[in-house]
Structures are given as structure tokens and as C-alpha cells.
Design a protein around this motif. Structure first.
Motif, PDB file in Angstrom:
ATOM      1  N   THR A 178      85.433 -44.197  27.066  1.00  0.00           N
ATOM      2  CA  THR A 178      86.428 -44.514  28.013  1.00  0.00           C
ATOM      3  C   THR A 178      86.200 -43.254  29.188  1.00  0.00           C
ATOM      4  OG1 THR A 178      87.946 -44.504  27.991  1.00  0.00           O
ATOM      5  CG2 THR A 178      88.074 -46.465  27.573  1.00  0.00           C
ATOM      6  N   VAL A 179      86.470 -43.758  30.759  1.00  0.00           N
ATOM      7  CA  VAL A 179      86.450 -42.791  31.861  1.00  0.00           C
ATOM      8  C   VAL A 179      87.290 -41.196  30.843  1.00  0.00           C
ATOM      9  CG1 VAL A 179      87.035 -42.025  33.577  1.00  0.00           C
ATOM     10  CG2 VAL A 179      86.035 -44.024  33.527  1.00  0.00           C
ATOM     11  N   MET A 180      88.387 -41.760  30.855  1.00  0.00           N
ATOM     12  CA  MET A 180      89.442 -40.494  30.183  1.00  0.00           C
ATOM     13  C   MET A 180      88.631 -40.266  28.874  1.00  0.00           C
ATOM     14  SD  MET A 180      91.671 -40.534  32.997  1.00  0.00           S
ATOM     15  CE  MET A 180      92.744 -39.551  32.170  1.00  0.00           C
ATOM     16  N   GLN A 181      88.154 -40.899  28.090  1.00  0.00           N
ATOM     17  CA  GLN A 181      88.346 -40.386  26.410  1.00  0.00           C
ATOM     18  C   GLN A 181      86.307 -39.716  26.374  1.00  0.00           C
ATOM     19  OE1 GLN A 181      90.317 -43.192  24.197  1.00  0.00           O
ATOM     20  NE2 GLN A 181      91.277 -41.808  22.851  1.00  0.00           N
ATOM     21  N   SER A 182      86.094 -39.122  25.715  1.00  0.00           N
ATOM     22  CA  SER A 182      84.995 -39.397  24.872  1.00  0.00           C
ATOM     23  C   SER A 182      85.295 -38.342  24.157  1.00  0.00           C
ATOM     24  CB  SER A 182      83.866 -39.065  26.424  1.00  0.00           C
ATOM     25  OG  SER A 182      84.061 -38.033  26.207  1.00  0.00           O
ATOM     26  N   PHE A 183      83.900 -38.194  23.222  1.00  0.00           N
ATOM     27  CA  PHE A 183      84.260 -37.646  21.714  1.00  0.00           C
ATOM     28  C   PHE A 183      83.239 -36.715  21.253  1.00  0.00           C
ATOM     29  CE2 PHE A 183      86.249 -41.756  21.383  1.00  0.00           C
ATOM     30  CZ  PHE A 183      87.595 -41.192  21.027  1.00  0.00           C
ATOM     31  N   ALA A 184      83.483 -35.750  21.314  1.00  0.00           N
ATOM     32  CA  ALA A 184      82.158 -34.900  20.810  1.00  0.00           C
ATOM     33  C   ALA A 184      81.672 -35.008  19.304  1.00  0.00           C
ATOM     34  CB  ALA A 184      82.986 -33.570  20.287  1.00  0.00           C
ATOM     35  N   THR A 185      80.290 -35.636  19.675  1.00  0.00           N
ATOM     36  CA  THR A 185      79.694 -36.426  18.224  1.00  0.00           C
ATOM     37  C   THR A 185      78.654 -35.520  17.718  1.00  0.00           C
ATOM     38  OG1 THR A 185      80.945 -38.385  18.942  1.00  0.00           O
ATOM     39  CG2 THR A 185      79.069 -38.570  16.947  1.00  0.00           C
ATOM     40  N   SER A 239      79.262 -38.860  30.046  1.00  0.00           N
ATOM     41  CA  SER A 239      80.910 -38.135  30.148  1.00  0.00           C
ATOM     42  C   SER A 239      81.162 -36.952  30.306  1.00  0.00           C
ATOM     43  CB  SER A 239      80.772 -38.223  27.699  1.00  0.00           C
ATOM     44  OG  SER A 239      80.703 -38.863  27.141  1.00  0.00           O
ATOM     45  N   GLU A 240      79.380 -36.096  30.530  1.00  0.00           N
ATOM     46  CA  GLU A 240      80.009 -35.282  31.582  1.00  0.00           C
ATOM     47  C   GLU A 240      80.283 -35.882  32.660  1.00  0.00           C
ATOM     48  OE1 GLU A 240      76.169 -33.367  32.505  1.00  0.00           O
ATOM     49  OE2 GLU A 240      77.068 -32.445  34.055  1.00  0.00           O
ATOM     50  N   TYR A 241      79.581 -36.499  34.057  1.00  0.00           N
ATOM     51  CA  TYR A 241      80.382 -37.152  35.137  1.00  0.00           C
ATOM     52  C   TYR A 241      82.109 -37.716  34.642  1.00  0.00           C
ATOM     53  CZ  TYR A 241      75.953 -37.001  36.516  1.00  0.00           C
ATOM     54  OH  TYR A 241      74.515 -36.593  36.889  1.00  0.00           O
ATOM     55  N   ALA A 242      82.234 -37.977  33.399  1.00  0.00           N
ATOM     56  CA  ALA A 242      83.071 -38.854  33.569  1.00  0.00           C
ATOM     57  C   ALA A 242      84.704 -37.643  33.953  1.00  0.00           C
ATOM     58  CB  ALA A 242      83.769 -39.312  32.673  1.00  0.00           C
ATOM     59  N   ALA A 243      84.443 -36.426  32.789  1.00  0.00           N
ATOM     60  CA  ALA A 243      85.152 -35.457  32.507  1.00  0.00           C
ATOM     61  C   ALA A 243      85.467 -34.472  33.682  1.00  0.00           C
ATOM     62  CB  ALA A 243      84.487 -34.621  31.206  1.00  0.00           C
ATOM     63  N   ARG A 244      84.295 -34.054  34.654  1.00  0.00           N
ATOM     64  CA  ARG A 244      83.966 -34.049  35.905  1.00  0.00           C
ATOM     65  C   ARG A 244      84.842 -34.691  36.556  1.00  0.00           C
ATOM     66  NH1 ARG A 244      79.338 -32.881  36.662  1.00  0.00           N
ATOM     67  NH2 ARG A 244      79.202 -31.088  35.804  1.00  0.00           N
ATOM     68  N   ARG A 245      85.241 -35.733  36.785  1.00  0.00           N
ATOM     69  CA  ARG A 245      85.513 -36.791  37.459  1.00  0.00           C
ATOM     70  C   ARG A 245      87.722 -36.794  37.429  1.00  0.00           C
ATOM     71  NH1 ARG A 245      86.577 -42.968  38.064  1.00  0.00           N
ATOM     72  NH2 ARG A 245      88.166 -42.900  39.987  1.00  0.00           N
ATOM     73  N   VAL A 246      86.874 -36.997  36.143  1.00  0.00           N
ATOM     74  CA  VAL A 246      88.787 -36.309  34.998  1.00  0.00           C
ATOM     75  C   VAL A 246      89.389 -35.118  35.809  1.00  0.00           C
ATOM     76  CG1 VAL A 246      90.545 -36.485  33.900  1.00  0.00           C
ATOM     77  CG2 VAL A 246      88.955 -37.742  33.782  1.00  0.00           C
TER      78      VAL A 246
END
Lengths: 291, 134
Positions: A178-185, A239-246
Motif C-alpha cells: 500500500t502507499v504506507m507499506q512496501s517491502f524490500a524483496t 514503491s518509490e513514488y509512494a515512499a517519496r509521497r509519504v
């Protein structure tokens, strides 16, 4: 205590920082929206292909060279790392780089080759003790890499694997949840683990294959690698955009808080300056009266 | 009304089409074929070519697809392809330009790899144009 002028200046500079982080947040949000729909579409494709392959693999006798464990014979691991081109996205780059580092350190008996997508990963690895491992760096920005480029890369990788340049291919990427959650995989792309095709559903009846199942498998496997690679790339980008947004939302909020604090200390400073002035006037007047 | 089945065309970039349809005909690697409802399970490769669909309203829709795979499974038909366009979507000028470029590479190209790529691009451009010109 700071003078009112100094505080005013700080308020001004923080306000403009806030405007910038806010703009960056909105840019990230709009890009996120665009890439999110792409990742979902690509997921549909990957899943469907996975399904078709599961049906196929369960009907093919014997094994395929891409299933067999080549890694014992060729002790070289290729690590493909996907990072962002830019920072300002929280721990996004750091998380995936740390995970990759742990993996590389664990490979004591194997040689590691690095393929890097994204400038941040390149900057990190080109300076450290692992610089000699870098095999290839894809200089295009992650955002601009399209399916055809992924295809080219996949073809090169498959060729390298078939010619035993390496025995294993690991991809390190960030899976979007999700926008708040992503996992290094990390995911092993080659050789393919046969287990992932253990289909839960039983195919209803025997398939007709045209041409033979083995031949279709030969054509489908490279596609499968391409698709998975493309999927990894899109997941990372999202994930990058989500992380940047957060990160930018947090920065904007922090700037807001800081401005509030500064405004209140500005008011205090102003108040005390007025009081001081008043006192001076009053005591001056008193001195005149009592003379 | 004829019996229908679900039909999807999926590319890595998007789900192009997903509807109930009456029939599908396509160019397989082993020859053209048609699929109606209750077809036996089938997996086959596809050539770059035109795929024709008759939807539940008896309307015929044509798609140009760039190779791929075709699966029939219990009245679910899925086409996985690298690229797919419908008649309305084609940018004729752009495709013509691509075609010219591919032809040029084909006649002056150096490596066999390049020529092969150009050949594929040319085939795709021709198919795309074939969809518009009928």
C-alpha cells in the motif's frame, strides 16, 4: 532571545521549504497514480501467465534446463538491484541496498556480479569495496524504462545464463503493498523454482497443445522472465513514488509545525520588545515627575 | 442467442479487452483457428496478426496483436500478447514511419540480430496497417 527580524527571516525560509515539499508531494502523488494503474495491469498479465505456465508445466513430462540447479556448477550469482534515481524518499533506497549488502556478504563461496538499475544504487556501490563487482549499470532513469528495454535486458540475461556466465540470478526490488507499506524483496529469477508452478486447481481435462507442450514452454519461459522482470521494475517504481509521497507529507507537516513554533516565539519576542520599550518610556516619565 | 464465454486480451501494459463473447478467431503458429463456447482446453502460440471477436451483441471487433499465447480453459479464453491495438487506436502516421524505419534497417542493417528485430517490427507495422485498410 533572537531578534524579531531573525525569526521573521527563518519563518520566510521555512515557508518556502514547505511550499517546495508540498509541490514535490503532489508531483509524487500524481506519478504514483499513473504508475499504480500500470503495476496493476502488469500484475494481471503476470498472474495470467503464471496460471498458463502452471497448467503447462503440470502436463509436461521431465524437466527443463531452466529448472535444474546450475548454481552448483557455476558458482557465480548475478544480483540485479533496482533503486531510485533520486533521494528524498525516506528509507526506500537504504532498505533495499542494505538487504542487497546482507545477501552479498552471505555469498562467501560464490562470486557476485552486480547489475544496477537506478542511480542511487550505482552511486552507493561504485564507491565502496564492491565496486569491482559491478557488471553493468543501466543509465536510463527507472521511470523511462519501457517494456521493450526490459525485454532486451531479459534476453541478455537469459543468454548469459545459458552460456553459463552465471549460475543464478537474483533480483532485489521493493514490492509495493500500500502507499504506507512496501517491502524490500528479493526474488530468484533463474533458475526457475519448479515449486511456484504447483497449481492449486486441477486442470479440467487434458489440454490440446499446438505445437507440442515442450515447444510452447520453450517459447513461454523467456516471456515469463521478461514479465517478471518488468513487474519487479514497476513494483519498485510504485514503491518509490509512494515512499517519496509519504516522506514529503511528513516534511510538509514538520515544516508546518516549525512555522507555528516560530510564529509563537516571534510574537513573544515582539511582545517583550514592546513591553521593554513601554517600561523605558514609563520609567523615563516617572523620573521626570519625581524630580 | 448463442452461448458465450469470457474472453480477455492482456498485455503487460494493460487489459485491452475483457468481455463475454460468442466466438474468437485467430492466427495460431500452426494455422488459423476459431473458438466457440465449450471448446476443449487448449494452449497454443499466436502469430503476429489479426484477431477477430464476435461479441455478445453480434458485433465484430478486430484486434491487431503482436504474437503471444492463447489459452482456452473451461470457457475462459485468455490471450497474452506483447502488444495489441484496436482499429480506433492506430496512429497510422506513426506506424508508417516505423515501417519505413524497419525497411531501411532491413536493407542496410549490419548484424543479423538487428535485421531480425527489423523484420519483426516490419511484420508488426504491416499487421497494424492491415487492420485499418482491411
Amino acid at each position: 532571545m533572537q531578534s524579531t527580524r531573525e525569526i521573521k527571516q527563518r519563518i520566510r525560509s521555512i515557508t518556502s521549504i514547505k511550499q517546495i515539499t508540498r509541490a514535490m508531494e503532489m508531483v509524487a502523488a500524481s506519478r504514483l497514480k499513473r504508475v499504480e494503474s500500470r503495476v496493476l495491469a502488469s500484475r494481471a498479465y503476470t498472474e495470467k501467465m503464471h496460471m498458463v505456465l502452471s497448467h503447462l508445466v503440470s502436463s509436461v513430462e521431465g524437466t527443463h534446463p531452466w529448472f535444474t540447479e546450475k548454481e552448483q556448477k557455476v558458482p557465480i550469482v548475478t544480483v540485479l538491484l533496482i533503486t531510485a534515481d533520486k533521494g528524498l524518499c525516506g528509507a526506500y533506497n537504504n532498505n533495499i541496498i542494505q538487504k542487497t549488502l546482507r545477501f552479498i556478504r552471505a555469498q562467501t563461496d560464490k562470486k557476485v556480479k552486480l547489475i544496477l538499475i537506478g542511480r542511487k544504487g550505482y552511486l552507493y556501490f561504485s564507491k565502496g569495496e564492491y565496486a569491482h563487482m559491478i557488471e553493468k549499470y543501466v543509465p536510463e532513469s527507472v521511470e523511462k524504462i519501457g517494456y521493450s528495454q526490459v525485454q532486451e535486458l531479459a534476453v541478455q540475461l537469459i543468454k548469459g545464463y545459458e552460456e553459463s556466465e552465471f549460475g543464478e540470478l537474483q533480483v532485489f526490488f521493493t514490492k509495493f503493498h500500500t502507499v504506507m507499506q512496501s517491502f524490500a524483496t528479493s526474488m530468484r529469477l533463474l533458475p526457475i523454482e519448479r515449486d511456484i508452478f504447483e497449481s492449486k486447481e486441477q486442470p479440467g481435462g487434458e489440454y490440446i497443445f499446438e505445437p507440442s507442450a515442450a515447444q510452447i514452454l520453450n517459447n513461454l519461459f523467456p516471456k515469463f522472465i521478461e514479465t517478471r522482470l518488468y513487474q519487479c521494475l514497476l513494483e519498485s517504481l510504485t514503491s518509490e513514488y509512494a515512499a517519496r509521497r509519504v516522506a514529503m507529507i511528513a516534511a510538509t507537516e514538520n515544516a508546518g509545525e516549525m512555522i507555528d513554533e516560530l510564529v509563537s516565539s516571534y510574537n513573544k519576542a515582539r511582545q517583550s520588545a514592546i513591553t521593554k520599550e513601554l517600561l523605558e518610556v514609563v520609567s523615563g516619565a516617572e523620573a521626570l515627575v519625581h524630580r | 442467442m448463442a452461448k458465450t464465454f469470457t474472453f480477455e486480451i492482456i498485455t503487460p501494459e494493460r487489459v485491452v479487452y475483457s468481455e463475454h463473447v460468442q466466438s474468437v478467431s485467430a492466427d495460431g503458429t500452426e494455422g488459423s483457428f476459431g473458438v466457440l463456447a465449450d471448446h476443449a482446453p487448449l494452449i497454443t502460440g499466436l502469430k503476429t496478426g489479426i484477431l477477430t471477436v464476435r461479441d455478445s451483441n453480434n458485433k465484430t471487433i478486430r484486434f491487431a496483436i503482436d504474437g503471444g499465447f492463447f489459452e482456452v480453459m473451461a470457457n475462459n479464453v485468455v490471450v497474452l500478447t506483447d502488444a495489441c491495438v484496436t482499429e480506433g487506436e492506430i496512429d497510422v502516421e506513426k506506424v508508417r514511419a516505423e515501417k519505413v524505419l524497419a525497411e531501411k534497417t532491413l536493407s542496410s542493417g549490419e548484424s543479423a540480430e538487428e535485421k531480425q528485430k527489423a523484420q519483426a517490427a516490419l511484420r508488426r507495422a504491416n499487421t497494424w496497417l492491415g487492420l485499418v485498410n482491411k
